[in-house]
Design a protein around this motif. Structure first.
Motif, PDB file in Angstrom:
ATOM      1  N   ARG A  85       0.826  -1.208   0.000  1.00 18.42           N
ATOM      2  CA  ARG A  85       0.000   0.000   0.000  1.00 18.42           C
ATOM      3  C   ARG A  85       0.863   1.262   0.000  1.00 18.42           C
ATOM      4  N   TRP A  86       0.543   2.156  -0.941  1.00 17.29           N
ATOM      5  CA  TRP A  86       1.195   3.453  -1.048  1.00 17.29           C
ATOM      6  C   TRP A  86       0.108   4.518  -1.108  1.00 17.29           C
ATOM      7  N   ILE A  87       0.387   5.677  -0.532  1.00 20.01           N
ATOM      8  CA  ILE A  87      -0.643   6.695  -0.347  1.00 20.01           C
ATOM      9  C   ILE A  87      -0.173   8.039  -0.891  1.00 20.01           C
ATOM     10  N   HIS A  88      -1.113   8.773  -1.500  1.00 14.80           N
ATOM     11  CA  HIS A  88      -0.853  10.169  -1.865  1.00 14.80           C
ATOM     12  C   HIS A  88      -1.205  10.994  -0.635  1.00 14.80           C
ATOM     13  N   PRO A  89      -0.203  11.606   0.038  1.00 13.98           N
ATOM     14  CA  PRO A  89      -0.478  12.266   1.318  1.00 13.98           C
ATOM     15  C   PRO A  89      -1.443  13.449   1.212  1.00 13.98           C
ATOM     16  N   GLY A  90      -1.455  14.167   0.113  1.00 12.18           N
ATOM     17  CA  GLY A  90      -2.328  15.327  -0.011  1.00 12.18           C
ATOM     18  C   GLY A  90      -3.804  14.999  -0.080  1.00 12.18           C
ATOM     19  N   SER A  91      -4.142  13.886  -0.725  1.00 12.65           N
ATOM     20  CA  SER A  91      -5.555  13.542  -0.928  1.00 12.65           C
ATOM     21  C   SER A  91      -6.002  12.317  -0.148  1.00 12.65           C
ATOM     22  N   GLY A  92      -5.058  11.477   0.248  1.00  9.34           N
ATOM     23  CA  GLY A  92      -5.407  10.220   0.899  1.00  9.34           C
ATOM     24  C   GLY A  92      -5.697   9.095  -0.079  1.00  9.34           C
ATOM     25  N   ARG A  93      -5.522   9.352  -1.407  1.00 10.06           N
ATOM     26  CA  ARG A  93      -5.743   8.283  -2.391  1.00 10.06           C
ATOM     27  C   ARG A  93      -4.791   7.128  -2.100  1.00 10.06           C
ATOM     28  N   VAL A  94      -5.328   5.914  -2.156  1.00 16.29           N
ATOM     29  CA  VAL A  94      -4.554   4.727  -1.827  1.00 16.29           C
ATOM     30  C   VAL A  94      -4.325   3.905  -3.085  1.00 16.29           C
ATOM     31  N   TYR A  95      -3.102   3.456  -3.231  1.00 18.02           N
ATOM     32  CA  TYR A  95      -2.730   2.571  -4.334  1.00 18.02           C
ATOM     33  C   TYR A  95      -2.190   1.279  -3.742  1.00 18.02           C
ATOM     34  N   ASN A  96      -2.387   0.186  -4.458  1.00 16.01           N
ATOM     35  CA  ASN A  96      -1.816  -1.083  -4.062  1.00 16.01           C
ATOM     36  C   ASN A  96      -1.028  -1.610  -5.243  1.00 16.01           C
ATOM     37  N   MET A  97       0.240  -1.860  -5.027  1.00 16.23           N
ATOM     38  CA  MET A  97       1.116  -2.271  -6.126  1.00 16.23           C
ATOM     39  C   MET A  97       0.702  -3.616  -6.719  1.00 16.23           C
ATOM     40  N   GLY A  98      -0.032  -4.420  -5.968  1.00 15.01           N
ATOM     41  CA  GLY A  98      -0.454  -5.721  -6.463  1.00 15.01           C
ATOM     42  C   GLY A  98      -1.706  -5.678  -7.313  1.00 15.01           C
ATOM     43  N   PHE A  99      -2.716  -4.855  -6.925  1.00 13.72           N
ATOM     44  CA  PHE A  99      -3.974  -4.891  -7.675  1.00 13.72           C
ATOM     45  C   PHE A  99      -4.529  -3.528  -8.053  1.00 13.72           C
ATOM     46  N   ASN A 100      -3.926  -2.439  -7.617  1.00 16.57           N
ATOM     47  CA  ASN A 100      -4.395  -1.107  -7.990  1.00 16.57           C
ATOM     48  C   ASN A 100      -3.197  -0.153  -8.074  1.00 16.57           C
ATOM     49  N   PRO A 101      -2.227  -0.457  -8.948  1.00 17.78           N
ATOM     50  CA  PRO A 101      -1.017   0.368  -8.993  1.00 17.78           C
ATOM     51  C   PRO A 101      -1.265   1.711  -9.686  1.00 17.78           C
ATOM     52  N   PRO A 102      -0.436   2.705  -9.360  1.00 21.30           N
ATOM     53  CA  PRO A 102      -0.534   3.975 -10.093  1.00 21.30           C
ATOM     54  C   PRO A 102      -0.054   3.768 -11.526  1.00 21.30           C
ATOM     55  N   ARG A 103      -0.486   4.668 -12.435  1.00 22.42           N
ATOM     56  CA  ARG A 103      -0.052   4.555 -13.842  1.00 22.42           C
ATOM     57  C   ARG A 103       1.460   4.704 -13.963  1.00 22.42           C
ATOM     58  N   VAL A 104       2.036   5.617 -13.178  1.00 22.93           N
ATOM     59  CA  VAL A 104       3.486   5.805 -13.139  1.00 22.93           C
ATOM     60  C   VAL A 104       3.955   5.413 -11.748  1.00 22.93           C
ATOM     61  N   GLN A 105       4.874   4.459 -11.675  1.00 22.72           N
ATOM     62  CA  GLN A 105       5.307   3.940 -10.379  1.00 22.72           C
ATOM     63  C   GLN A 105       5.786   5.069  -9.465  1.00 22.72           C
ATOM     64  N   GLY A 106       5.231   5.068  -8.240  1.00 25.43           N
ATOM     65  CA  GLY A 106       5.642   6.033  -7.236  1.00 25.43           C
ATOM     66  C   GLY A 106       5.012   7.409  -7.353  1.00 25.43           C
ATOM     67  N   LYS A 107       4.084   7.596  -8.326  1.00 23.38           N
ATOM     68  CA  LYS A 107       3.470   8.911  -8.550  1.00 23.38           C
ATOM     69  C   LYS A 107       1.948   8.809  -8.513  1.00 23.38           C
ATOM     70  N   ASP A 108       1.315   9.828  -7.936  1.00 21.52           N
ATOM     71  CA  ASP A 108      -0.140   9.898  -7.891  1.00 21.52           C
ATOM     72  C   ASP A 108      -0.686  10.087  -9.309  1.00 21.52           C
ATOM     73  N   ASP A 109      -1.742   9.367  -9.656  1.00 26.87           N
ATOM     74  CA  ASP A 109      -2.329   9.442 -10.997  1.00 26.87           C
ATOM     75  C   ASP A 109      -2.846  10.831 -11.343  1.00 26.87           C
ATOM     76  N   ILE A 110      -3.360  11.564 -10.379  1.00 18.91           N
ATOM     77  CA  ILE A 110      -3.994  12.854 -10.656  1.00 18.91           C
ATOM     78  C   ILE A 110      -3.011  14.008 -10.597  1.00 18.91           C
ATOM     79  N   THR A 111      -2.189  14.064  -9.550  1.00 24.30           N
ATOM     80  CA  THR A 111      -1.289  15.214  -9.381  1.00 24.30           C
ATOM     81  C   THR A 111       0.128  14.959  -9.866  1.00 24.30           C
ATOM     82  N   GLY A 112       0.510  13.696  -9.974  1.00 27.90           N
ATOM     83  CA  GLY A 112       1.890  13.367 -10.326  1.00 27.90           C
ATOM     84  C   GLY A 112       2.852  13.501  -9.159  1.00 27.90           C
TER      85      GLY A 112
END
Length: 186
Positions: A85-112
């Protein structure tokens, strides 16, 4: 005024409270509450609150809950979910590298912006968190069980638990009397 249907979702860290709340919101066209927020909707799905017996008793003095969902997920599943589990601290959006990864590794999909992993999501801290959850949740679960509003769901995959929660909510929500000023959610 329409009778509100109030529900809470309980479960250990990584059990899927946020995912289930999002699905409830999407399926019933509603918004959900996470800890620290308060909205009035025809259903209030509140993730992570109440966490203690004192909080549950305080909530009971303000509102009568119609339903409490308890998510029971095995330790190994929680460990796997949280370590990925990885989190975007500004929004609280949660990503899971196993089943819900971000489009760019280590970066939030919306803000980058960079994603972070909380120290308490790392496997070495997880066991202490789960022990703490079990200790504080037991009296809360017992309270809601004694009120006859606790519904427990067990499993390792949210997709397998969700249909049962969806069915329960559909039944419970459609059983609530509403006045002429508000229609029931589909």
């Amino acid at each position: 005024m329409a009778k509100l249907f109030r529900a809470a979702i309980m479960g250990p860290p990584g059990s899927g409270k946020g995912t289930i709340s999002e699905r409830i919101a999407q399926s019933f066209g509603l918004q959900y509450l996470s800890s620290g927020h308060f909205l009035r909707e025809s259903i209030s799905a509140n993730t992570g609150f109440p966490r203690t017996l004192v909080q549950a008793q305080s909530l009971n003095s303000l509102y009568q809950l119609d339903l409490v969902i308890s998510l029971n997920i095995p330790y190994e599943t929680l460990k796997d979910r949280l370590s990925d589990r990885w989190i975007h601290p500004g929004s609280g959006r949660v990503y899971n590298m196993g089943f819900n990864p971000p489009r760019v590794q280590g970066k939030d999909d919306i803000t980058g912006e960079p994603l972070i992993q909380h120290d308490d999501d790392k496997p070495e801290a997880l066991m202490a968190r789960l022990r703490h959850y079990k200790d504080v949740a037991k009296p809360v679960i017992d309270l809601y069980k004694s009120q006859g509003i606790l519904h427990s769901f067990s499993g390792t995959e949210t997709d397998r638990i969700w249909p049962y929660i969806n069915s329960l909510l559909s039944t419970k929500m459609h059983a609530q009397p509403l006045d002429n000023h508000q229609s029931q959610a589909p």
